[in-house]
Design an enzyme around this catalytic site. Structure first.
Site, mmCIF file in Angstrom:
data_model
loop_
_atom_site.group_PDB
_atom_site.id
_atom_site.type_symbol
_atom_site.label_atom_id
_atom_site.label_comp_id
_atom_site.label_asym_id
_atom_site.label_seq_id
_atom_site.Cartn_x
_atom_site.Cartn_y
_atom_site.Cartn_z
ATOM 1 N N GLY A 79 0.472 -1.527 0.143
ATOM 2 C CA GLY A 79 -0.185 -0.345 -0.091
ATOM 3 C C GLY A 79 1.213 1.192 -0.425
ATOM 4 C CD GLU A 80 3.135 2.683 -3.713
ATOM 5 O OE1 GLU A 80 4.126 3.625 -3.896
ATOM 6 O OE2 GLU A 80 2.415 1.881 -4.323
ATOM 7 N N GLY A 81 0.902 5.628 -0.300
ATOM 8 C CA GLY A 81 0.033 6.979 -0.003
ATOM 9 C C GLY A 81 0.521 7.955 -0.407
ATOM 10 C CG PHE A 83 1.882 11.995 3.873
ATOM 11 C CD1 PHE A 83 3.589 12.598 4.611
ATOM 12 C CD2 PHE A 83 1.333 12.796 3.778
ATOM 13 C CE1 PHE A 83 3.746 14.516 4.683
ATOM 14 C CE2 PHE A 83 0.870 14.583 3.425
ATOM 15 C CZ PHE A 83 2.247 15.261 4.247
ATOM 16 C CB SER A 84 3.358 6.908 4.738
ATOM 17 O OG SER A 84 1.780 5.551 5.062
ATOM 18 C CB VAL A 86 1.913 -0.353 3.999
ATOM 19 C CG1 VAL A 86 1.958 -1.483 4.798
ATOM 20 C CG2 VAL A 86 1.377 1.381 4.779
ATOM 21 C CE LYS A 131 1.317 5.138 8.294
ATOM 22 N NZ LYS A 131 -0.165 5.063 8.346
ATOM 23 C CG ASP A 218 -9.678 8.656 6.080
ATOM 24 O OD1 ASP A 218 -10.619 8.950 5.719
ATOM 25 O OD2 ASP A 218 -8.350 8.223 6.010
#
Lengths: 464, 624
Positions: A79-81, A83-84, A86, A131, A218
């Site tokens: 996973g990624e966004g 800001f970070s 995973v 993370k 959220d």
């Protein structure tokens, strides 16, 4: 373990600067509900096929961060966004630690014989989620997230923090890897009794979060990793979370209703209205007034009305609203239910359902006047019963104009629960704690009457 | 020269300044309070007429105060009454010409109300000899208006409410010339002992005493002194709106206003002037008219009821012929599982069917070699017509949407538009639907989702992508770009597989390489990415659907060129840039990797102080 922080986090910084106002819409958006790949959903087969670029990325990561070497073996990026990122990793030194965080282990060992418990279990690979918080995040933000997680460490429904460490500006959080299914795979097949489990688990988590005076901000399917098989989920991603009362400024919604009424009656708007009740409103071309400031962080389609109205004293009720949206998704079998390209669309979508009158009232609670002449919205909106039937293609009527199909009794119970989550006035909205006592939730785990039968029952009842 | 003068002007009240008395007298007139300062500035800042008004106002306040004071508590002499009437002719006149001045008066009252509503919270009241039975009522009224009351008289008080006669301004004006810090104690002029009956100031030549009457003190400190009746009138007018409704209310205000207005008005005009001074920061919609934009279509307007802040939401939608064509969100019949507010999917799916059908037909046409070159728009329209006739199961509104979509598609596919440069400003975003509607509208606020967010998704994540452009590599930056863009959502059908999602990312990947020049904001990135994205989408659609058409052949030549260009570019930029924002440096950057190695960032990273708090927490998080 969701990771998408950045955009909205920026917001929080930016929102204090009046100039950045135009960016607001985008900036406080958490990741899109659909765009998210469900990070931890990575199933086994996807572990095998690691994209080249991901492999490169992981190699680089391991190289730059010595501390993970020998402790964790990166397996895949899950996973990624903004800001970070995973990663799924194997916890190589699992057995050297206490692992009080390991819910599965605790549960298993409870039922296994002592002899079995003592046997070292080195065979079984242990997985964690790592993370990697981008170095462009401020230490304060990272601190906030980690501290809140630390505060919440004793709740089983909240993804615990195993550990976290720093190397220069790089901060790593290690979280349990929670096996779950992608929401999109199961939301259409959810029976009401499964929903009960889902929401019991979710509201248990929310009650704990709220008990600590924390707003998650959220709540959405991708932040509640749920395993239908286990009937259990964990709440993740506290990147937007904040303590209730942070940066509060008095909002009219906290006034006694008579005070509010008097304020409204004496407002500039009221006097303008008296003068010209039917005037088409106008707005300043070049508006140099300050923007109303409020934390709007969250995900589109899941924002409570008070967030849209920029209430400056938002409460834990915003999370309950978002949970209600999830339930609406289940009941209507539509995901996402709200499209909400931006806050305006979001508000209008709510208006389509709740009607103009209730939305106007909701706006007034926060000292806002909502005016619209858009013809598609009625004053009273639609009942959820109608919406659910319509969404699930059960809205046919016979010659006499009567509905052919009805909601099942279970569905009705779920719906009434949802309506409590959808109280437009946050003060009247059900709290997470109360939710756990609502019949819809308390019946979780009971072998409820077979779903198929319920339809019949519902119909019969309606004949009376 | 000027430089030498400044200090004097700046320190008019310096205790030992020889200019002091003069300055104070010349500027502040009578009250050294901020308010009077504002008025002074205002005198300079305003055109002559206003200035005059202000002066008059000041005078009339004084006059009235004198009168009030002299009138005392109920025993006005006939002379005083006459005087008052003569000096304030307006009310009488207004009463006479009530009809005529109706609107104006109402307007004034409203402005007055608005203004007071705003200023009240900054008032601090001190109640002087108010009967205890009245006190509660008065206080609750004050509090309701947001004002504060002080139990003890102090400098922070701005208003004194009293039932006693109010000391004259005239007499105090002499004392005020010497002002608060005067060496001569103004309480020389104290008259507090004889306020019963003999309100007219007798000068006492007793030496200054410590126990100075509150009213006199207030006067000296430049506080406002209001008779209780005045406060009651003000509050009555302030709360008036709540009781009345509609037109009737207006009349109420007005009739009562006969007495209220004259007293309120002088304040009103000064206050209004002040408001002008404050600028638009506390703009009042009922006042400012010139810079307002009126909604023209269907609008949503969410704004502060007291107009203290910018509106929270402003959007004006073009009025379509049928409301179903409106671009605002509405519940639509969409296939099961999909978002009911996005009409796109159904039509997109239909489009696909149509395309398949049309393709067959086109092939047939071509083999017969009878097909005259047609514009795509015509083609699309025809498709829509065919489809409309064919598919009766779909709701009318969706049919219509299909039409519009096709039409829009035609617009987008216009060769010129298809070649829009990636970095063109947002206005070049092709209208995805209802293009004609939007063109008539004033340009949407930049940053609002009207033009971009709501429409972009139609193409970006619409069906075309999901059905398969498959360009190359993806990085997290690209992914996040796509993610932060709202563009990705609507098309994606629930249950879309990871693979498909990744395919979408790849579309972004391909284009983001071209948009690396300057990145003002992530919003712009999104917009750009979305704009850029138009091309491959169209290309693909073309390839799929319209190969045989002449125009397309030309296009394809161009396409090939572009493709070559694109690949070349990609080789040049080996590593993709990840633009973003660094909270620590408070900088936007074009490339993540570059930024984190920058001097500034390294400095932040290696400064231990920045991490002490976090490190403290981390010590609690060590794994055990």
């Amino acid at each position: 373990m969701r990771t998408q922080r950045m955009a909205h986090q920026q917001i929080q910084i930016h929102e204090d600067e009046p100039l950045s106002d135009e960016n607001e819409t985008v900036l406080d958006e958490s990741r899109d509900p659909l765009a998210e790949s469900s990070g931890c959903a990575a199933s086994d087969e996807s572990d095998e096929e690691v994209e080249e670029s991901v492999a490169e990325d992981m190699a680089k990561f391991e190289e730059s961060f010595n501390e993970i070497n020998g402790k964790y073996r990166l397996i895949n990026r899950i996973g990624e966004g903004t800001f970070s990122t995973v990663y799924k990793a194997e916890d190589l030194r699992y057995n050297e630690f206490e692992n009080t965080w390991d819910y599965d282990e605790r549960r298993d060992s409870k039922w296994s014989s002592p002899r079995h418990r003592n046997r070292p279990q080195s065979r079984k690979p242990r997985f964690v989620a790592i993370k990697k918080i981008y170095v462009t995040s401020s230490p304060i933000r990272i601190f906030n997230e980690l501290e809140l997680l630390h505060d919440l460490r004793d709740c089983d429904s909240i993804c615990p923090l195993i550990t976290a460490f720093r190397h220069n500006d790089q901060v790593i959080a290690v979280l349990p890897f929670f096996q779950h299914r992608d929401f999109r795979e199961y939301f259409r097949e959810m029976t009401v009794s499964e929903m009960r489990n889902y929401f019991q688990s979710l509201f248990t988590a929310l009650a704990a979060v709220h008990h600590h005076g924390i707003l998650h901000r959220d709540i959405k399917p991708t932040n509640f990793l749920y395993s239908p098989k286990q009937g259990r989920g964990v709440l993740v991603d506290f990147g937007l979370a904040e303590r209730e009362g942070t940066d509060w400024r008095q909002c009219d919604c906290t006034l006694e209703s008579y005070e509010r009424k008097s304020k409204i009656a004496n407002s500039v708007y009221a006097s303008a209205y008296v003068k010209a009740p039917n005037a088409v409103p106008s707005y300043p071309k070049q508006d140099e007034r300050n923007s109303r400031r409020a934390n709007r962080a969250g995900t589109r389609g899941f924002r409570a009305p008070e967030v849209l109205f920029k209430c400056s004293q938002q409460t834990t009720g915003i999370d309950v609203w978002s949970a209600g949206v999830i339930l609406l998704t289940f009941l209507t079998k539509r995901f996402p239910f709200f499209h909400s390209a931006d806050d305006i669309d979001a508000l209008l979508e709510l208006t389509a359902i709740f009607g103009r009158k209730r939305m106007r009232d909701a706006a007034l609670l926060h000292g806002q006047i909502m005016e619209t002449n858009i013809p598609s919205y009625s004053d009273v909106g639609h009942s959820f019963e109608k919406i659910i039937l319509w969404s699930t293609d059960r809205s046919r009527k016979d010659n006499r104009g009567n509905r052919v199909e009805e909601l099942s009794k279970d569905e009705k119970e779920a719906m009434s629960f949802m309506e409590r989550c959808f109280e437009l006035n946050p003060e009247r909205r059900i709290t997470a704690k109360e939710a756990l006592m609502h019949p819809f939730v308390t019946k979780a785990g009971e072998e409820s009457g077979e779903e198929d039968m319920v339809d019949l029952v519902g119909n019969v009842e309606d004949d009376y | 020269m000027a430089g030498r003068r400044v200090p004097l002007a700046d320190v008019p009240n310096a205790a030992n300044s020889p200019f002091r008395a003069v300055t104070v007298g010349a500027t502040a007139g009578k009250r050294p309070r901020p308010q009077s300062m504002e008025q002074r500035e205002l005198v300079y800042g305003q055109p002559p007429p206003s200035k005059r008004q202000v002066v008059e106002t000041e005078e009339s306040i004084q006059r009235r105060n004198i009168l009030l004071k002299r009138v005392g508590k109920g025993q006005p002499t006939t002379l005083q009454r006459k005087l008052e009437a003569a000096r304030e002719p307006k009310p009488t006149q207004q009463a006479v010409d009530r009809q005529q001045y109706n609107e104006q008066t109402l307007e004034h009252i409203r402005q007055w109300q608005n203004h007071y509503k705003k200023v009240f919270p900054s008032f601090v009241f001190y109640l002087d000899s108010i009967p205890s039975d009245m006190k509660g009522e008065v206080l609750s009224g004050l509090h309701a208006l947001g004002a504060r009351d002080d139990k003890f008289f102090s400098k922070s008080v701005t208003h004194v409410i009293t039932t006693r006669p109010i000391p004259p301004v005239t007499s105090s004006s002499s004392s005020e010339a010497v002002a608060p810090q005067a060496t001569i104690n103004p309480s020389v002029l104290d008259r507090s002992q004889d306020h019963h009956g003999q309100a007219k100031g007798k000068f006492s030549f007793e030496p200054p005493r410590k126990a100075v009457d509150v009213l006199q003190r207030a006067r000296d400190l430049g506080m406002k002194i209001w008779a209780l009746e005045k406060l009651q009138r003000i509050m009555m007018t302030m709360f008036d709106t709540s009781t009345g409704e509609g037109v009737r209310h207006g009349h109420d205000t007005r009739t009562r206003g006969a007495s209220t207005v004259p007293h309120g008005q002088p304040d009103l005009s000064t206050l209004l002037q002040q408001e002008k001074l404050h600028g638009p920061a506390d703009r009042d919609v009922t006042v400012a008219v010139q810079e307002m934009t009126q909604f023209r279509g269907y609008y949503i307007y969410v704004h502060d009821m007291d107009e203290q802040t910018k509106p929270v939401m402003v959007r004006d939608y073009a009025k379509p012929e049928r409301k179903e064509d409106g671009q605002w969100p509405q519940l639509r019949a969409t296939p099961a599982g999909r978002c009911p507010f996005v009409d796109d999917q159904a039509s997109a799916r239909k489009l696909k069917l149509q395309q398949a059908k049309a393709k067959q037909k086109m092939l047939r046409d071509q083999t017969q070699a009878t097909a005259a070159p047609r514009t795509r728009a015509a083609f699309a329209m025809q498709q829509a017509r065919e489809q409309k006739q064919g598919d009766s199961r779909i709701l009318t509104e969706n049919n219509n949407l299909a039409t519009r979509r096709n039409h829009a598609a035609a617009t987008v596919q216009n060769p010129n538009e298809a070649l829009v440069k990636p970095l063109d400003p947002p206005k070049t975003i092709p209208a995805k639907r209802g293009s004609t509607d939007t063109q008539n509208l004033p340009p949407p606020l930049f940053g609002s989702a009207q033009a971009s967010l709501r429409q972009l998704p139609r193409i970006v994540a619409g069906e075309p992508i999901a059905s398969g452009v498959q360009p190359s590599n993806v990085t997290s930056a690209i992914k996040s770009q796509m993610i932060s863009s709202t563009a990705a959502a609507p098309g994606a059908r629930a249950g879309t597989s990871r693979e498909v999602t990744q395919l979408k990312r790849k579309v972004f990947a391909k284009n983001s390489a071209q948009s690396t020049n300057s990145i003002p904001s992530s919003y712009m990135n999104d917009v750009r990415a979305a704009i850029n994205n138009d091309r491959p989408v169209q290309r693909k659609r073309k390839a799929e659907q319209l190969v045989p058409i002449d125009e397309d052949m030309e296009d394809e030549e161009e396409e090939v060129k572009q493709k070559v260009k694109a690949t070349r570019k990609k080789k040049a930029v080996e590593r993709e840039l990840k633009p973003g924002y660094c909270e620590n440096c408070q900088d936007k950057f074009n490339d993540f990797e570059e930024h984190i190695l920058s001097k500034k960032h390294r400095k932040f990273a290696t400064t231990a102080d920045n991490w002490t708090k976090l490190d403290q927490l981390l010590t609690h998080l060590i794994r055990i």
